[in-house]
Scaffold this motif. Structure first.
Motif, short mmCIF file in Angstrom:
data_model
loop_
_atom_site.label_atom_id
_atom_site.label_comp_id
_atom_site.label_asym_id
_atom_site.label_seq_id
_atom_site.Cartn_x
_atom_site.Cartn_y
_atom_site.Cartn_z
N ASN A 8 0.85 -1.18 0.00
CA ASN A 8 0.00 0.00 0.00
C ASN A 8 0.89 1.24 0.00
O ASN A 8 1.42 1.64 1.05
CB ASN A 8 -0.90 0.00 1.24
CG ASN A 8 -2.14 -0.84 1.05
OD1 ASN A 8 -2.82 -0.73 0.03
ND2 ASN A 8 -2.44 -1.68 2.03
N CYS A 60 -6.50 -3.45 2.12
CA CYS A 60 -6.32 -4.50 3.12
C CYS A 60 -7.55 -5.38 3.23
O CYS A 60 -7.46 -6.62 3.29
CB CYS A 60 -5.99 -3.89 4.48
SG CYS A 60 -4.35 -3.15 4.61
N ASN A 69 2.60 -1.68 4.48
CA ASN A 69 1.95 -0.38 4.45
C ASN A 69 3.02 0.71 4.51
O ASN A 69 3.80 0.78 5.46
CB ASN A 69 0.98 -0.23 5.62
CG ASN A 69 -0.29 -1.05 5.41
OD1 ASN A 69 -0.71 -1.25 4.26
ND2 ASN A 69 -0.91 -1.50 6.48
N SER A 73 4.27 3.92 5.31
CA SER A 73 3.99 5.05 6.19
C SER A 73 5.04 6.13 5.94
O SER A 73 5.40 6.42 4.81
CB SER A 73 3.98 4.59 7.65
OG SER A 73 3.67 5.64 8.53
N LEU A 125 -2.58 5.10 9.80
CA LEU A 125 -2.17 3.92 9.06
C LEU A 125 -1.32 2.99 9.93
O LEU A 125 -1.45 1.76 9.86
CB LEU A 125 -1.39 4.34 7.81
CG LEU A 125 -0.88 3.21 6.91
CD1 LEU A 125 -2.04 2.38 6.35
CD2 LEU A 125 -0.04 3.78 5.77
N GLU A 126 -0.48 3.57 10.77
CA GLU A 126 0.36 2.75 11.64
C GLU A 126 -0.49 2.04 12.70
O GLU A 126 -0.25 0.87 13.01
CB GLU A 126 1.44 3.61 12.28
CG GLU A 126 2.39 4.20 11.25
CD GLU A 126 3.81 4.37 11.74
OE1 GLU A 126 4.10 4.00 12.89
OE2 GLU A 126 4.64 4.85 10.94
N SER A 170 -2.21 -0.80 11.02
CA SER A 170 -1.27 -1.88 10.70
C SER A 170 -0.97 -2.74 11.92
O SER A 170 -0.92 -3.98 11.83
CB SER A 170 0.04 -1.29 10.15
OG SER A 170 -0.20 -0.52 8.99
N GLU A 171 -0.76 -2.09 13.06
CA GLU A 171 -0.44 -2.84 14.27
C GLU A 171 -1.60 -3.73 14.70
O GLU A 171 -1.43 -4.89 15.07
CB GLU A 171 -0.04 -1.89 15.40
CG GLU A 171 0.50 -2.60 16.61
CD GLU A 171 1.19 -1.66 17.59
OE1 GLU A 171 1.64 -2.15 18.65
OE2 GLU A 171 1.28 -0.44 17.31
N ARG A 210 -1.99 -6.60 12.20
CA ARG A 210 -0.94 -7.59 12.37
C ARG A 210 -1.36 -8.67 13.37
O ARG A 210 -1.12 -9.86 13.16
CB ARG A 210 0.34 -6.88 12.82
CG ARG A 210 1.57 -7.78 12.96
CD ARG A 210 2.76 -6.92 13.33
NE ARG A 210 3.91 -7.67 13.79
CZ ARG A 210 4.96 -7.99 13.03
NH1 ARG A 210 4.98 -7.66 11.76
NH2 ARG A 210 5.99 -8.65 13.55
N VAL A 239 2.08 -8.42 8.56
CA VAL A 239 1.77 -7.01 8.30
C VAL A 239 2.95 -6.17 8.77
O VAL A 239 3.39 -6.30 9.92
CB VAL A 239 0.48 -6.57 9.00
CG1 VAL A 239 0.18 -5.10 8.70
CG2 VAL A 239 -0.70 -7.45 8.56
N ILE A 245 5.07 -2.23 8.60
CA ILE A 245 5.08 -0.79 8.35
C ILE A 245 6.48 -0.40 7.88
O ILE A 245 7.47 -0.76 8.51
CB ILE A 245 4.76 0.01 9.63
CG1 ILE A 245 3.40 -0.38 10.20
CG2 ILE A 245 4.85 1.51 9.38
CD1 ILE A 245 3.22 0.04 11.65
N ARG A 255 7.94 -2.76 12.25
CA ARG A 255 8.28 -1.43 11.74
C ARG A 255 9.72 -1.40 11.26
O ARG A 255 10.63 -1.87 11.94
CB ARG A 255 8.06 -0.40 12.85
CG ARG A 255 8.34 1.02 12.47
CD ARG A 255 8.05 1.96 13.62
NE ARG A 255 6.61 2.19 13.80
CZ ARG A 255 5.89 1.70 14.79
NH1 ARG A 255 6.46 0.92 15.70
NH2 ARG A 255 4.59 1.96 14.88
#
Length: 270
Positions: free
Chosen positions: A80, A113, A129, A131, A152-153, A156-157, A160, A170, A172, A237
């Motif tokens: 993404n 997603c 993703n 970021s 977005l973060e 994502s978390e 995940r 997943v 970042i 991350r």
């Protein structure tokens, strides 16, 4: 199903017509992936299958993912990357402009997603993703972009945790400043230029342009994404940035707030 479909891993990349998305598409194609590069307008990239998709539109996203599955029979990675940047004071940027950046940068990724999750569960695939350091560091006159990346973060978390039992990873990626089209295409508030924040805004823009001029091209981001897709258990991350920008993250975590803010004002506002 053809032999190519059986053996090649399949990636879908949004915002693939230029910048980081294009570099990721080129890199994965060179490494043997079957790559679908999605963008609002057709883009010709060697060994990449162009896919017209508007991430702001539910039907367009659903149709695009369905087209990938119809042609390739599977999906192993979703990157993404589609997004844009907006500069302006919180007071001056209109609600319509604020909603537009969240629509693309956050809800666009969320749409992908959701649409891709069933296929990625089947392949035990990966979501990357894209970021930004701005997802962790709030910048003046950049609040809406920072907010979109912070959202977005968080997404994502949470995702995940939900997808891990199905073998889906997943991740970042947080790029710092690189020479990409996002800088030249950035939207800048004319109201902020002409209003009470005008002097401070002009100084901020000049400082940011000087810093961005020192940045390298974005191949390191594409290299990182390619590595992540080959890691069995990737971290949540990954930061890819100049050492000075990495240092800001460390300072934010360990320094007293007043000292961190003083440093940031020196860098950006004075």
């Amino acid at each position: 199903m053809t032999q190519e479909i059986e053996t090649k891993r399949v990636a879908l990349i949004t915002g693939a017509s230029k910048g980081i998305g294009r570099l990721c598409a080129e890199r994965l194609a060179a490494e043997g992936w079957r790559v679908f590069g999605a963008a609002r307008t057709h883009a010709t990239i060697e060994n990449v299958e162009s896919l017209e998709m508007d991430v702001d539109d539910d039907a367009s996203v659903a149709a695009g993912v369905a087209q990938v599955l119809e042609k390739a029979g599977r999906l192993d990675a979703l990157i993404n990357n589609a997004g844009f940047s907006q500069r302006g004071a919180v007071e001056d940027v209109s609600m319509a402009e604020a909603k537009a950046i969240l629509e693309t940068n956050f809800f666009g990724a969320l749409r992908l997603c959701r649409a891709a999750a069933p296929a990625l569960r089947e392949s035990r695939g990966v979501i990357v993703n894209m970021s930004s350091l701005a997802g962790q560091i709030g910048l003046p006159f950049t609040a809406h972009y920072c907010a979109s990346k912070a959202a977005l973060e968080a997404l994502s978390e949470s995702l995940r945790f939900e997808l891990r039992p199905f073998g889906v990873r997943v991740v970042i990626v947080e790029p710092g400043d690189f020479k990409t089209d996002i800088h030249t295409a950035r939207r800048v508030s004319q109201a902020t230029r002409e209003g009470v924040y005008g002097k401070a805004f002009d100084l901020f823009l000049r400082k940011r342009r000087a810093f961005e001029a020192k940045a390298s091209t974005a191949e390191p981001v594409a290299e990182l994404v390619a590595r992540i897709l080959n890691v069995p258990e990737p971290a949540l991350r990954y930061v890819v940035a100049m050492p000075s920008q990495r240092l800001l993250l460390v300072m934010k975590r360990v320094s007293p707030q007043f000292f961190y803010e003083w440093i940031m004002r020196k860098i950006l506002c004075q």
